[in-house]
Write a protein that holds these residues in place. Sequence first.
Motif, mmCIF file in Angstrom:
data_model
loop_
_atom_site.group_PDB
_atom_site.id
_atom_site.type_symbol
_atom_site.label_atom_id
_atom_site.label_comp_id
_atom_site.label_asym_id
_atom_site.label_seq_id
_atom_site.Cartn_x
_atom_site.Cartn_y
_atom_site.Cartn_z
ATOM 1 N N TYR A 150 0.800 -1.221 0.000
ATOM 2 C CA TYR A 150 0.000 0.000 0.000
ATOM 3 C C TYR A 150 0.834 1.272 0.000
ATOM 4 O O TYR A 150 0.286 2.369 -0.069
ATOM 5 C CB TYR A 150 -1.010 0.032 1.151
ATOM 6 C CG TYR A 150 -0.476 -0.068 2.550
ATOM 7 C CD1 TYR A 150 -0.645 -1.229 3.288
ATOM 8 C CD2 TYR A 150 0.155 1.013 3.168
ATOM 9 C CE1 TYR A 150 -0.188 -1.333 4.600
ATOM 10 C CE2 TYR A 150 0.613 0.926 4.466
ATOM 11 C CZ TYR A 150 0.442 -0.245 5.178
ATOM 12 O OH TYR A 150 0.902 -0.337 6.469
ATOM 13 N N ARG A 151 2.164 1.121 0.059
ATOM 14 C CA ARG A 151 2.992 2.323 -0.111
ATOM 15 C C ARG A 151 4.396 1.913 -0.565
ATOM 16 O O ARG A 151 4.966 0.920 -0.070
ATOM 17 C CB ARG A 151 3.092 3.115 1.184
ATOM 18 C CG ARG A 151 3.775 4.490 0.988
ATOM 19 C CD ARG A 151 3.926 5.239 2.301
ATOM 20 N NE ARG A 151 2.667 5.416 3.005
ATOM 21 C CZ ARG A 151 1.770 6.341 2.706
ATOM 22 N NH1 ARG A 151 1.984 7.177 1.697
ATOM 23 N NH2 ARG A 151 0.666 6.452 3.413
ATOM 24 N N ASN A 153 8.204 3.913 -1.265
ATOM 25 C CA ASN A 153 8.978 5.164 -1.180
ATOM 26 C C ASN A 153 10.424 4.868 -1.547
ATOM 27 O O ASN A 153 11.042 3.984 -0.943
ATOM 28 C CB ASN A 153 8.951 5.739 0.249
ATOM 29 C CG ASN A 153 7.572 6.226 0.643
ATOM 30 O OD1 ASN A 153 7.028 7.106 0.010
ATOM 31 N ND2 ASN A 153 7.020 5.637 1.678
ATOM 32 N N PRO A 202 2.334 2.384 -11.922
ATOM 33 C CA PRO A 202 1.324 3.348 -11.477
ATOM 34 C C PRO A 202 0.213 3.500 -12.501
ATOM 35 O O PRO A 202 0.399 3.241 -13.693
ATOM 36 C CB PRO A 202 2.122 4.652 -11.348
ATOM 37 C CG PRO A 202 3.555 4.234 -11.259
ATOM 38 C CD PRO A 202 3.669 2.985 -12.078
ATOM 39 N N TYR A 226 5.049 11.785 -7.140
ATOM 40 C CA TYR A 226 4.008 11.079 -6.395
ATOM 41 C C TYR A 226 3.224 10.237 -7.391
ATOM 42 O O TYR A 226 2.834 10.723 -8.459
ATOM 43 C CB TYR A 226 3.082 12.076 -5.695
ATOM 44 C CG TYR A 226 1.878 11.458 -5.026
ATOM 45 C CD1 TYR A 226 1.995 10.853 -3.773
ATOM 46 C CD2 TYR A 226 0.628 11.475 -5.644
ATOM 47 C CE1 TYR A 226 0.883 10.285 -3.160
ATOM 48 C CE2 TYR A 226 -0.487 10.915 -5.034
ATOM 49 C CZ TYR A 226 -0.349 10.317 -3.791
ATOM 50 O OH TYR A 226 -1.438 9.754 -3.178
ATOM 51 N N VAL A 227 2.975 8.953 -7.045
ATOM 52 C CA VAL A 227 2.234 8.074 -7.945
ATOM 53 C C VAL A 227 1.100 7.389 -7.204
ATOM 54 O O VAL A 227 1.141 7.232 -5.981
ATOM 55 C CB VAL A 227 3.153 6.995 -8.579
ATOM 56 C CG1 VAL A 227 4.328 7.632 -9.305
ATOM 57 C CG2 VAL A 227 3.650 5.983 -7.540
ATOM 58 N N GLU A 228 0.094 6.968 -7.965
ATOM 59 C CA GLU A 228 -1.015 6.185 -7.441
ATOM 60 C C GLU A 228 -1.147 4.912 -8.265
ATOM 61 O O GLU A 228 -0.990 4.936 -9.492
ATOM 62 C CB GLU A 228 -2.324 6.990 -7.488
ATOM 63 C CG GLU A 228 -2.309 8.205 -6.574
ATOM 64 C CD GLU A 228 -3.593 9.009 -6.643
ATOM 65 O OE1 GLU A 228 -4.426 8.732 -7.543
ATOM 66 O OE2 GLU A 228 -3.775 9.919 -5.811
ATOM 67 N N TYR A 229 -1.435 3.792 -7.550
ATOM 68 C CA TYR A 229 -1.552 2.484 -8.188
ATOM 69 C C TYR A 229 -3.015 2.049 -8.266
ATOM 70 O O TYR A 229 -3.874 2.577 -7.555
ATOM 71 C CB TYR A 229 -0.751 1.438 -7.409
ATOM 72 C CG TYR A 229 0.738 1.699 -7.374
ATOM 73 C CD1 TYR A 229 1.564 1.289 -8.417
ATOM 74 C CD2 TYR A 229 1.320 2.351 -6.286
ATOM 75 C CE1 TYR A 229 2.937 1.509 -8.373
ATOM 76 C CE2 TYR A 229 2.690 2.573 -6.232
ATOM 77 C CZ TYR A 229 3.489 2.158 -7.285
ATOM 78 O OH TYR A 229 4.839 2.384 -7.239
ATOM 79 N N THR A 234 -0.023 4.050 -2.905
ATOM 80 C CA THR A 234 0.629 5.275 -3.365
ATOM 81 C C THR A 234 2.146 5.092 -3.289
ATOM 82 O O THR A 234 2.647 4.164 -2.649
ATOM 83 C CB THR A 234 0.225 6.492 -2.518
ATOM 84 O OG1 THR A 234 0.615 6.247 -1.151
ATOM 85 C CG2 THR A 234 -1.274 6.729 -2.586
ATOM 86 N N TRP A 350 -1.403 16.023 -13.817
ATOM 87 C CA TRP A 350 -1.310 14.577 -13.700
ATOM 88 C C TRP A 350 -1.121 13.957 -15.082
ATOM 89 O O TRP A 350 -1.622 14.479 -16.080
ATOM 90 C CB TRP A 350 -2.580 13.997 -13.088
ATOM 91 C CG TRP A 350 -2.729 14.223 -11.619
ATOM 92 C CD1 TRP A 350 -3.370 15.261 -11.011
ATOM 93 C CD2 TRP A 350 -2.223 13.387 -10.580
ATOM 94 N NE1 TRP A 350 -3.297 15.128 -9.643
ATOM 95 C CE2 TRP A 350 -2.605 13.980 -9.342
ATOM 96 C CE3 TRP A 350 -1.496 12.199 -10.555
ATOM 97 C CZ2 TRP A 350 -2.273 13.423 -8.121
ATOM 98 C CZ3 TRP A 350 -1.167 11.630 -9.335
ATOM 99 C CH2 TRP A 350 -1.555 12.240 -8.129
#
Length: 381
Positions: A150-151, A153, A202, A226-229, A234, A350
């Motif tokens: 879920y994350r 970095n 992502p 910053y990315v979202e999957y 993230t 984005w």
Amino acid sequence: MRLVRVGIIGLGLMGIRYAKYFKEGKVEGAILSAVVTSRKERMDWVKETFTNKVDIYSNLDDLITSGNVDALIIATPHYHHPAAAIQAFHAGYHVLIEKPAGVYTKQVREMNEAAANSGKVFSIMYNQRTNPLYIKLRDLIESGELGEIYRTNWIVTNWYRTQSYYDAVSWRASWATDGGGVLMNQSPHQLDLWQWTTGMMPKRIRAFCHFGKYHNIEVEDDVTVYVEYENGATGVFITSTGEAPGTNRYELSGTLGKIVIEDNKLSFWRLREPIHEFNERYKDGGFKKPECWECEVPTQGEIKDGHLEVILDWIDTIRNGTPLLSPGEEGMKGLTLANAMLLSTWTDNWVELPMDEDLFYEYLIQKIQSSDRSDRHGKTH
């Protein structure tokens, strides 16, 4: 089976390194048969080092038509990679390209199609895939030990470079001749490992690239992303060539704990039960946390010369049909991330994946045309 006859295209820093592997007898199952270079001092070095046992060509066309090789290592500046590889595939040669796969995904997509149609073995120099730490991380994720991610970095700022580094080679740090900065030169390995270890790309990206922030260059030398999957996870990716001392820390959190790779060590904090199950079960309020174990995770083998390992893997696949560790087609993934990061910055918005390749190329052409080395761009394809 006879030895694979290999040709090296480009004798810069990496091309020379690869040639030395052959001279030192480190590439089992292959010999160096030919090189392509237009630099007289490199030609002289080959003649002296290999005592005239390696053919020397001043251009790729002559080598392609010579029939003196079975496979080619392409170690030229970035723009050259796809065009040279496409030419090699059409002529029936196996190919290993240096990273990155190219500068823009439209170009690399054509290369991948040529590779698929050729039926030849295609690899890319993602040497960090041989690192036992990342191999183990990938294994832990694939086997479900970390649960659902879920994350992610990754801060990789230990790429400090001086101005003299950029000034030393004429094609560096230009849109026209290099195609980018830290995303194109220093961090392609991390961009590859980021998606290779997790198995996740992502769904959208928001990036902030800074151009010439720390150096007198026109390309990016500082990046925060910053990315979202798709699964709701993230991620953050930070890289720079302007910080000292730098950091290289890759941290992943999942429903079953946290894994960190830093200082050549993998650390795993394992939860006894999935965090969402603990959250549903625990009803007493307060600040209680799930039971956590700090686990010592064994890795297989020592860190080796990854460049040599990728070459050996490629040769083994050519001779014996073994699965490739670093398929060339997968160079598209890391390059997609880099292109999307730049496009997000240029559009101040984005970027959804799959991204608009034509729009990226339009912006890149604008950068090339305004580059102080734009006159060289035509020579780099």
